[in-house]
Design a protein around this motif. Structure first.
Motif, PDB file in Angstrom:
ATOM      1  N   ASP A 239      -4.603   1.509  -4.000  1.00  0.00           N
ATOM      2  CA  ASP A 239      -3.307   1.255  -3.378  1.00  0.00           C
ATOM      3  C   ASP A 239      -3.353   1.592  -1.890  1.00  0.00           C
ATOM      4  O   ASP A 239      -3.264   2.750  -1.489  1.00  0.00           O
ATOM      5  CB  ASP A 239      -2.230   2.098  -4.066  1.00  0.00           C
ATOM      6  CG  ASP A 239      -0.838   1.778  -3.543  1.00  0.00           C
ATOM      7  OD1 ASP A 239      -0.681   0.709  -2.929  1.00  0.00           O
ATOM      8  OD2 ASP A 239       0.078   2.598  -3.753  1.00  0.00           O
ATOM      9  N   ASP A 241      -2.237  -0.148   2.174  1.00  0.00           N
ATOM     10  CA  ASP A 241      -1.474  -1.159   2.906  1.00  0.00           C
ATOM     11  C   ASP A 241      -2.421  -2.189   3.527  1.00  0.00           C
ATOM     12  O   ASP A 241      -3.156  -1.879   4.475  1.00  0.00           O
ATOM     13  CB  ASP A 241      -0.640  -0.474   3.997  1.00  0.00           C
ATOM     14  CG  ASP A 241       0.269  -1.439   4.747  1.00  0.00           C
ATOM     15  OD1 ASP A 241       0.105  -2.657   4.605  1.00  0.00           O
ATOM     16  OD2 ASP A 241       1.132  -0.950   5.502  1.00  0.00           O
ATOM     17  N   ARG A 242      -2.390  -3.400   3.018  1.00  0.00           N
ATOM     18  CA  ARG A 242      -3.318  -4.441   3.495  1.00  0.00           C
ATOM     19  C   ARG A 242      -2.972  -4.912   4.903  1.00  0.00           C
ATOM     20  O   ARG A 242      -3.864  -5.372   5.633  1.00  0.00           O
ATOM     21  CB  ARG A 242      -3.316  -5.621   2.518  1.00  0.00           C
ATOM     22  CG  ARG A 242      -3.874  -5.259   1.151  1.00  0.00           C
ATOM     23  CD  ARG A 242      -5.347  -4.935   1.212  1.00  0.00           C
ATOM     24  NE  ARG A 242      -5.835  -4.268   0.009  1.00  0.00           N
ATOM     25  CZ  ARG A 242      -7.120  -4.095  -0.284  1.00  0.00           C
ATOM     26  NH1 ARG A 242      -8.044  -4.539   0.555  1.00  0.00           N
ATOM     27  NH2 ARG A 242      -7.483  -3.463  -1.385  1.00  0.00           N
ATOM     28  N   ASN A 243      -1.724  -4.798   5.300  1.00  0.00           N
ATOM     29  CA  ASN A 243      -1.368  -5.157   6.679  1.00  0.00           C
ATOM     30  C   ASN A 243      -1.995  -4.175   7.665  1.00  0.00           C
ATOM     31  O   ASN A 243      -2.477  -4.564   8.733  1.00  0.00           O
ATOM     32  CB  ASN A 243       0.149  -5.178   6.849  1.00  0.00           C
ATOM     33  CG  ASN A 243       0.805  -6.332   6.130  1.00  0.00           C
ATOM     34  OD1 ASN A 243       0.219  -7.412   6.008  1.00  0.00           O
ATOM     35  ND2 ASN A 243       2.020  -6.122   5.642  1.00  0.00           N
ATOM     36  N   LEU A 244      -2.007  -2.886   7.286  1.00  0.00           N
ATOM     37  CA  LEU A 244      -2.646  -1.876   8.129  1.00  0.00           C
ATOM     38  C   LEU A 244      -4.145  -2.121   8.194  1.00  0.00           C
ATOM     39  O   LEU A 244      -4.753  -2.020   9.272  1.00  0.00           O
ATOM     40  CB  LEU A 244      -2.355  -0.481   7.582  1.00  0.00           C
ATOM     41  CG  LEU A 244      -2.959   0.693   8.364  1.00  0.00           C
ATOM     42  CD1 LEU A 244      -2.400   0.737   9.786  1.00  0.00           C
ATOM     43  CD2 LEU A 244      -2.688   2.010   7.646  1.00  0.00           C
ATOM     44  N   GLN A 266       0.486   9.707   6.247  1.00  0.00           N
ATOM     45  CA  GLN A 266       1.859   9.237   6.121  1.00  0.00           C
ATOM     46  C   GLN A 266       2.789  10.429   5.955  1.00  0.00           C
ATOM     47  O   GLN A 266       2.529  11.321   5.150  1.00  0.00           O
ATOM     48  CB  GLN A 266       1.980   8.305   4.904  1.00  0.00           C
ATOM     49  CG  GLN A 266       3.356   7.707   4.715  1.00  0.00           C
ATOM     50  CD  GLN A 266       3.364   6.645   3.636  1.00  0.00           C
ATOM     51  OE1 GLN A 266       2.626   5.670   3.694  1.00  0.00           O
ATOM     52  NE2 GLN A 266       4.202   6.830   2.631  1.00  0.00           N
TER      53      GLN A 266
END
Length: 311
Positions: A239, A241-244, A266
């Motif tokens: 899990d 964040d693919r945008n990151l 985070q």
């Protein structure tokens, strides 16, 4: 004979890669640059060159290894040799200020940071930051060098006046806002060939020593979570964040960095802060064995493919 040349200063961190070279029957040679010379009148050998010089080399008695590596990389690049993690990568490896400036310019959020040289400047920086708690860290670091947590400027002042204060090797200490993870972990995203291979969650409840390499581990301690459940210090996770990750890949391509581990955290509000780029990244064998993913094998194959394409 064309081969893979590995530039480094730590045999312990390089042995796992050598084992993979031999497993894949790839030709290689290591250049241990704790000392040596650079003959600018000569030509480098044929092959590809992979730089994994470490910002923490001085902590192993190799004070000038990064400077020598910089000279060697300039020589190799002058002769148009294929250099992976070349001068641009070394520039970021040796300075967190350079890292943060480059990340912010690319639209990647970093913790508020002020660099300072000298006692009075450090106290001024802490006051200017105007955030508590805050941490100190070395500008040229690795392995959590110089990382201390403070709840007041007065506590920093007492630390600076004590024998415990650790002078950074380049003279620059960073004053940085403390980002607290509600679950006491950070995440490290690993990249080979500039592409994401996996993310590892690192338990930080026991302190700031975050080096994942087996050679960095003092013991096999685990952090208890609840009465019956335990979690390992390093754990590969799905899990992320693919945008990151896409932002990181674009950043690495722009900065000509082929191999890296990028660390982020985070906070309780869900804000993500990127705070370290490690260009001589290492991998934890326990976490990899459990997940069935192997960074050094991926790296060795990437270097082998690059060598083949370079012929």
């Amino acid at each position: 004979m064309s081969k893979i040349y590995v530039i480094h200063e730590n045999d312990d961190w390089t042995q796992h890669l050598i084992n993979r070279f031999e497993e894949l029957e790839l030709p290689y040679e290591t250049w241990h640059l704790d000392k040596g010379l650079v003959d600018l009148s000569s030509e480098p050998p044929e092959g590809i060159f992979y730089n994994r010089m470490s910002a923490s080399s001085h902590s192993r008695g190799h004070r000038y290894a990064p400077e020598l590596t910089g000279a060697v990389l300039a020589w190799l690049e002058q002769h148009n040799r294929t250099v992976l993690n070349g001068s641009s990568a070394l520039n970021l490896e040796l300075s967190k200020i350079n890292q943060y400036a480059a990340l912010e310019a690319s639209g990647i959020n970093t913790p508020k940071t002020i660099g300072a040289v000298g006692r009075e400047s450090l106290l001024q920086a802490a006051k200017k930051l105007d955030k508590t708690p805050f941490i100190t860290k070395h500008n040229r670091a690795g392995k959590g060098l110089g990382v201390q947590l403070f709840h007041s400027v007065k506590a920093l002042e007492n630390y600076l006046d004590s024998e415990e204060f650790e002078e950074p090797i380049d003279g620059i200490t960073l004053i940085q806002e403390y980002i607290e993870s509600p679950d006491s972990y950070i995440t490290r995203a690993e990249f080979v060939g500039g592409k994401f291979i996996y993310a590892v969650r690192v338990d930080t409840s026991d302190g700031f020593e975050l080096c994942p390499a087996d050679a960095c581990r003092i013991d096999d301690k685990f952090c208890p979570v609840g009465e019956e459940e335990e979690r390992p210090m390093f754990e590969i996770i799905e899990d992320v964040d693919r945008n990151l990750i896409a932002k990181y890949e674009s950043f690495l391509a722009a900065k000509q960095i082929d191999v890296a581990g990028i660390e982020f955290i985070q906070n309780a509000d869900g804000e993500v802060f990127t705070y370290d780029i490690n260009t001589n990244t290492n991998y934890n064998s326990e976490a990899e064995a459990k997940a069935g993913k192997f960074g050094m094998l991926k790296l060795a194959k990437f270097l082998g493919d690059t060598l083949h394409q370079n012929k």
